[in-house]
Design a protein around this motif. Structure first.
Motif, PDB file in Angstrom:
ATOM      1  N   TYR A 131       0.829  -1.204   0.000  1.00 23.44           N
ATOM      2  CA  TYR A 131       0.000   0.000   0.000  1.00 23.44           C
ATOM      3  C   TYR A 131       0.869   1.261   0.000  1.00 23.44           C
ATOM      4  O   TYR A 131       0.494   2.274  -0.574  1.00 23.44           O
ATOM      5  CB  TYR A 131      -0.980  -0.010   1.179  1.00 23.44           C
ATOM      6  CG  TYR A 131      -2.297  -0.687   0.848  1.00 23.44           C
ATOM      7  CD1 TYR A 131      -2.349  -2.048   0.573  1.00 23.44           C
ATOM      8  CD2 TYR A 131      -3.482   0.038   0.782  1.00 23.44           C
ATOM      9  CE1 TYR A 131      -3.546  -2.671   0.253  1.00 23.44           C
ATOM     10  CE2 TYR A 131      -4.690  -0.581   0.453  1.00 23.44           C
ATOM     11  CZ  TYR A 131      -4.716  -1.932   0.197  1.00 23.44           C
ATOM     12  OH  TYR A 131      -5.911  -2.543  -0.126  1.00 23.44           O
TER      13      TYR A 131
ATOM     14  N   ARG B  41       2.022   1.690  -3.578  1.00 21.90           N
ATOM     15  CA  ARG B  41       0.911   2.235  -4.360  1.00 21.90           C
ATOM     16  C   ARG B  41       0.746   3.723  -4.087  1.00 21.90           C
ATOM     17  O   ARG B  41       0.533   4.524  -4.993  1.00 21.90           O
ATOM     18  CB  ARG B  41      -0.386   1.524  -3.976  1.00 21.90           C
ATOM     19  CG  ARG B  41      -0.508   0.119  -4.492  1.00 21.90           C
ATOM     20  CD  ARG B  41      -1.721  -0.566  -3.877  1.00 21.90           C
ATOM     21  NE  ARG B  41      -1.953  -1.857  -4.503  1.00 21.90           N
ATOM     22  CZ  ARG B  41      -2.749  -2.795  -3.989  1.00 21.90           C
ATOM     23  NH1 ARG B  41      -3.368  -2.583  -2.841  1.00 21.90           N
ATOM     24  NH2 ARG B  41      -2.934  -3.941  -4.616  1.00 21.90           N
TER      25      ARG B  41
ATOM     26  N   ASP C 274      -2.219 -11.694   0.963  1.00 22.41           N
ATOM     27  CA  ASP C 274      -3.120 -11.311   2.031  1.00 22.41           C
ATOM     28  C   ASP C 274      -3.052 -12.361   3.143  1.00 22.41           C
ATOM     29  O   ASP C 274      -3.244 -13.544   2.893  1.00 22.41           O
ATOM     30  CB  ASP C 274      -4.543 -11.224   1.458  1.00 22.41           C
ATOM     31  CG  ASP C 274      -5.352 -10.108   2.078  1.00 22.41           C
ATOM     32  OD1 ASP C 274      -4.756  -9.243   2.752  1.00 22.41           O
ATOM     33  OD2 ASP C 274      -6.577 -10.094   1.881  1.00 22.41           O
TER      34      ASP C 274
ATOM     35  N   PRO D  15      -4.982 -12.498   6.191  1.00 23.79           N
ATOM     36  CA  PRO D  15      -6.154 -12.962   6.951  1.00 23.79           C
ATOM     37  C   PRO D  15      -6.685 -14.342   6.549  1.00 23.79           C
ATOM     38  O   PRO D  15      -7.069 -15.121   7.423  1.00 23.79           O
ATOM     39  CB  PRO D  15      -7.188 -11.853   6.716  1.00 23.79           C
ATOM     40  CG  PRO D  15      -6.355 -10.636   6.547  1.00 23.79           C
ATOM     41  CD  PRO D  15      -5.138 -11.100   5.764  1.00 23.79           C
ATOM     42  N   PRO D  16      -6.713 -14.703   5.262  1.00 29.50           N
ATOM     43  CA  PRO D  16      -7.270 -16.027   4.937  1.00 29.50           C
ATOM     44  C   PRO D  16      -6.390 -17.194   5.390  1.00 29.50           C
ATOM     45  O   PRO D  16      -6.840 -18.344   5.366  1.00 29.50           O
ATOM     46  CB  PRO D  16      -7.358 -16.013   3.398  1.00 29.50           C
ATOM     47  CG  PRO D  16      -7.300 -14.566   3.013  1.00 29.50           C
ATOM     48  CD  PRO D  16      -6.435 -13.919   4.050  1.00 29.50           C
TER      49      PRO D  16
ATOM     50  N   ASP E  74      -9.821 -19.742   5.267  1.00 26.27           N
ATOM     51  CA  ASP E  74     -10.067 -20.492   4.031  1.00 26.27           C
ATOM     52  C   ASP E  74      -8.818 -21.130   3.437  1.00 26.27           C
ATOM     53  O   ASP E  74      -8.901 -22.139   2.757  1.00 26.27           O
ATOM     54  CB  ASP E  74     -10.714 -19.574   2.977  1.00 26.27           C
ATOM     55  CG  ASP E  74     -12.189 -19.344   3.265  1.00 26.27           C
ATOM     56  OD1 ASP E  74     -12.719 -20.023   4.165  1.00 26.27           O
ATOM     57  OD2 ASP E  74     -12.795 -18.498   2.598  1.00 26.27           O
TER      58      ASP E  74
ATOM     59  N   ASP F 126      -1.604  -7.885  -9.114  1.00 25.87           N
ATOM     60  CA  ASP F 126      -1.465  -8.716 -10.304  1.00 25.87           C
ATOM     61  C   ASP F 126      -0.337  -8.158 -11.177  1.00 25.87           C
ATOM     62  O   ASP F 126       0.256  -7.124 -10.869  1.00 25.87           O
ATOM     63  CB  ASP F 126      -2.778  -8.816 -11.075  1.00 25.87           C
ATOM     64  CG  ASP F 126      -3.340  -7.444 -11.418  1.00 25.87           C
ATOM     65  OD1 ASP F 126      -2.550  -6.481 -11.494  1.00 25.87           O
ATOM     66  OD2 ASP F 126      -4.560  -7.336 -11.600  1.00 25.87           O
TER      67      ASP F 126
ATOM     68  N   GLU G 102      -0.580  -4.520 -12.292  1.00 26.71           N
ATOM     69  CA  GLU G 102      -0.250  -3.518 -11.288  1.00 26.71           C
ATOM     70  C   GLU G 102       1.253  -3.474 -11.026  1.00 26.71           C
ATOM     71  O   GLU G 102       1.828  -2.404 -10.824  1.00 26.71           O
ATOM     72  CB  GLU G 102      -0.990  -3.800  -9.982  1.00 26.71           C
ATOM     73  CG  GLU G 102      -0.529  -2.787  -8.932  1.00 26.71           C
ATOM     74  CD  GLU G 102      -1.281  -2.844  -7.639  1.00 26.71           C
ATOM     75  OE1 GLU G 102      -1.707  -3.922  -7.251  1.00 26.71           O
ATOM     76  OE2 GLU G 102      -1.395  -1.780  -7.011  1.00 26.71           O
TER      77      GLU G 102
ATOM     78  N   TRP H 153      -5.395  -5.280   9.891  1.00 30.81           N
ATOM     79  CA  TRP H 153      -5.383  -5.194   8.434  1.00 30.81           C
ATOM     80  C   TRP H 153      -5.764  -3.782   7.984  1.00 30.81           C
ATOM     81  O   TRP H 153      -5.115  -3.191   7.126  1.00 30.81           O
ATOM     82  CB  TRP H 153      -6.389  -6.232   7.909  1.00 30.81           C
ATOM     83  CG  TRP H 153      -6.420  -6.455   6.443  1.00 30.81           C
ATOM     84  CD1 TRP H 153      -5.761  -7.423   5.744  1.00 30.81           C
ATOM     85  CD2 TRP H 153      -7.194  -5.719   5.483  1.00 30.81           C
ATOM     86  NE1 TRP H 153      -6.075  -7.328   4.409  1.00 30.81           N
ATOM     87  CE2 TRP H 153      -6.945  -6.299   4.232  1.00 30.81           C
ATOM     88  CE3 TRP H 153      -8.058  -4.623   5.567  1.00 30.81           C
ATOM     89  CZ2 TRP H 153      -7.535  -5.827   3.063  1.00 30.81           C
ATOM     90  CZ3 TRP H 153      -8.636  -4.145   4.409  1.00 30.81           C
ATOM     91  CH2 TRP H 153      -8.372  -4.750   3.179  1.00 30.81           C
TER      92      TRP H 153
ATOM     93  N   TYR I 258     -10.902  -1.003  13.331  1.00 27.84           N
ATOM     94  CA  TYR I 258     -11.873  -1.984  12.833  1.00 27.84           C
ATOM     95  C   TYR I 258     -11.162  -3.300  12.634  1.00 27.84           C
ATOM     96  O   TYR I 258     -10.070  -3.337  12.084  1.00 27.84           O
ATOM     97  CB  TYR I 258     -12.480  -1.512  11.508  1.00 27.84           C
ATOM     98  CG  TYR I 258     -13.216  -2.605  10.749  1.00 27.84           C
ATOM     99  CD1 TYR I 258     -14.368  -3.189  11.276  1.00 27.84           C
ATOM    100  CD2 TYR I 258     -12.751  -3.066   9.524  1.00 27.84           C
ATOM    101  CE1 TYR I 258     -15.034  -4.192  10.594  1.00 27.84           C
ATOM    102  CE2 TYR I 258     -13.414  -4.073   8.832  1.00 27.84           C
ATOM    103  CZ  TYR I 258     -14.556  -4.628   9.374  1.00 27.84           C
ATOM    104  OH  TYR I 258     -15.208  -5.632   8.705  1.00 27.84           O
TER     105      TYR I 258
END
Lengths: 389, 106
Positions: A15, A18, A41, A43-44, A48, A63, A66, A287, A315
């Motif tokens: 980030y 970017r 990322d 968190p997964p 998952d 990707d 980017e 995050w 959050y």
């Protein structure tokens, strides 16, 4: 500035890269990452990815298109070893140096480990993709006995995933109840009840004395003498900011790199973001913080002084045992709780933490829509007085 | 076409999720109806439970935002679009025609 180096190639580092380009920095951009992987990322990983519902490809944060746009030099699989006193030269562990005009520190945190368990097979932490690959492999076979040490969010999510995979799971938490600092005792109690409902055992109020096993772990011994047989142990006892490599620099470090409210460190051309940064006295391991801080940090870096402050609206969310938990705001001890939708019995509710008639924080379980609405109100309230019509 | 609900049951600013595979979210954006894939292209979250403002819906989990007219993401963390679907009101009932499945899920 002709060269800016981002140290850390995870969420906050990406980030920041970017933000540098988005804010017009067109010089040389170097991104150093100690993991060999492109930004992904995290968190997964405990959810998952562990259960197999998400693949490694799904974790990618950027990707090819980017990456072309960023036009950065990626030094991956390369750990930063030091920063000179003036913050102008970065030393890498392969002996190379990078001369730079500006630095974004985004080295994150490492998983805290149990002392003396290094090299013991079957003992895992869960922070990186490599950690998750190893744990996923360990959980891929027939039902095992899994002991999760630490009942925080990582521990609870991992336990949930292990239950989902059919393993026999025990969670051990040293405190009388997990998540009390984050949620307060009442709501922490609700979250703790999720373990039992799903069939995982939760043992609280007792620490871990040590692990049994020669080459591979065989059991977890608790401080009260109980011995829990275990084939797989997951240690989820928090994270330590990665600041050791900054020892030779003049940056102030105390549970993170000390920054002002704008992510600026004591060196004007060095800013810090994400888990490693203690911004305005607080280190947020979230995050959302890692995605919100970089734009402000980069603005201040390019300006050469703090011209903008981060306005944190804390959050975080957690998915465990089929429940989606979302929390926003700043809870304090003594806040009163009011369930405004649903109920604990239904297992789905929106709860407001209140103090002096105003909402300080929000917790929702499986109520994303009212939570979103209330979170927006909370953010507006935090941003300043609402004009009256 | 799949019947969704009566038009009066989907007032302006509201949304409804239909249990197709993959699920579809139908929005009433100030009188205009739009349908998109319900699952955020970033991570597993239901866009029908998101925050609708004009023609933008914000994901309830990570605040990714999509233009419900085109399915295109308007901000990070989403980078991939969600599919759009045709909506029609027939005899006062909202209907959706799911777009043809592509080879891979978007």
């Amino acid at each position: 500035m002709r060269t800016v180096t981002v140290v850390g190639a995870s969420l906050a580092g990406l980030y920041a890269a970017r933000a540098l380009r988005a804010q017009g920095f067109d010089g040389r951009l170097v991104i150093v990452g100690d993991e060999p992987h492109r930004p992904y990322d995290r968190p997964p990983l405990s959810k998952d990815f562990l259960t197999g519902a998400t693949t490694e490809a799904d974790l990618a944060l950027a990707d090819a298109e980017e990456e072309t746009e960023l036009a950065a030099e990626w030094l991956l699989g390369t750990r930063a070893r030091g920063l000179d006193a003036r913050g102008r030269t970065l030393l890498l562990d392969d002996g190379r140096t990078v001369a730079t005009d500006g630095i974004v520190l985004a080295t994150g945190a490492r998983a805290r480990t149990l002392p003396g368990t290094e090299g013991l097979a079957g003992v895992h932490t869960l922070r990186t993709l490599d950690d998750a690959r190893a744990l996923r492999a360990a959980l891929g076979g027939p039902a095992r006995r899994v002991v999760v040490i630490g009942g925080g969010f990582i521990g609870a999510e991992t336990a949930s995933s292990c239950v989902g995979l059919g393993h026999e799971v025990t969670v051990v938490e040293a405190a009388p109840l997990p998540l009390v600092p984050q949620l307060g005792p009442e709501m922490a109690g609700f979250c703790a009840s999720l373990h039992g409902r799903a069939g995982a055992a939760l043992i609280t109020g007792v620490g871990v004395a040590g692990l049994h096993g020669r080459a591979a772990v065989t059991a977890v011994e608790l401080a009260d003498g109980r011995v829990l047989p275990a084939d797989v142990v997951v240690v989820g006892i928090g994270a330590v900011p990665r600041t050791g490599w900054l020892a030779g620099s003049t940056l102030l470090v105390n549970d993170g790199v000390l920054c002002d409210d704008g992510c600026a460190t004591t060196l004007p051309q060095v800013v810090a973001v994400g888990d490693v940064a203690r911004v305005g006295g607080v280190r947020h391991e979230h995050w959302t913080s890692a995605t919100e801080q970089p734009a402000v940090a980069v603005r201040n870096l390019l300006a050469g002084r703090t011209v903008e402050h981060v306005r944190p609206a804390p959050y975080f969310w957690s998915d465990q045992y089929g429940a989606r938990i979302q929390f926003a705001g700043r809870r304090r001890d003594g806040d009163t709780l009011r369930i405004v939708e649903g109920s604990l019995e239904e297992g789905s509710f929106l709860c407001r933490y209140e103090r002096g008639g105003t909402t300080t924080a929000l917790l929702a379980v499986d109520r994303p829509r009212p939570f979103t609405r209330a979170r927006r109100e909370l953010a507006r309230q935090a941003a300043g007085p609402v004009p009256t019509a | 076409m799949i019947p969704v609900c009566r038009l009066e049951d989907l007032p302006a600013g509201e949304s409804v999720r239909i249990d197709t595979s993959p699920p579809i979210a139908v929005f009433n954006a100030d009188g205009a109806l739009y349908a998109i894939d319900d699952t955020c292209s970033h991570q597993d979250a239901s866009l029908s439970e998101g925050w609708l403002e004009g023609c933008l819906v914000e994901c309830p989990l990570h605040a990714a935002s999509f233009d419900i007219r085109t399915g295109e993401p308007t901000c990070l963390p989403a980078r991939r679009p969600v599919r759009t679907h045709e909506v029609a009101v027939i005899d006062g009932v909202v209907h959706v025609r799911p777009a043809a499945q592509e080879g891979s899920a978007a």
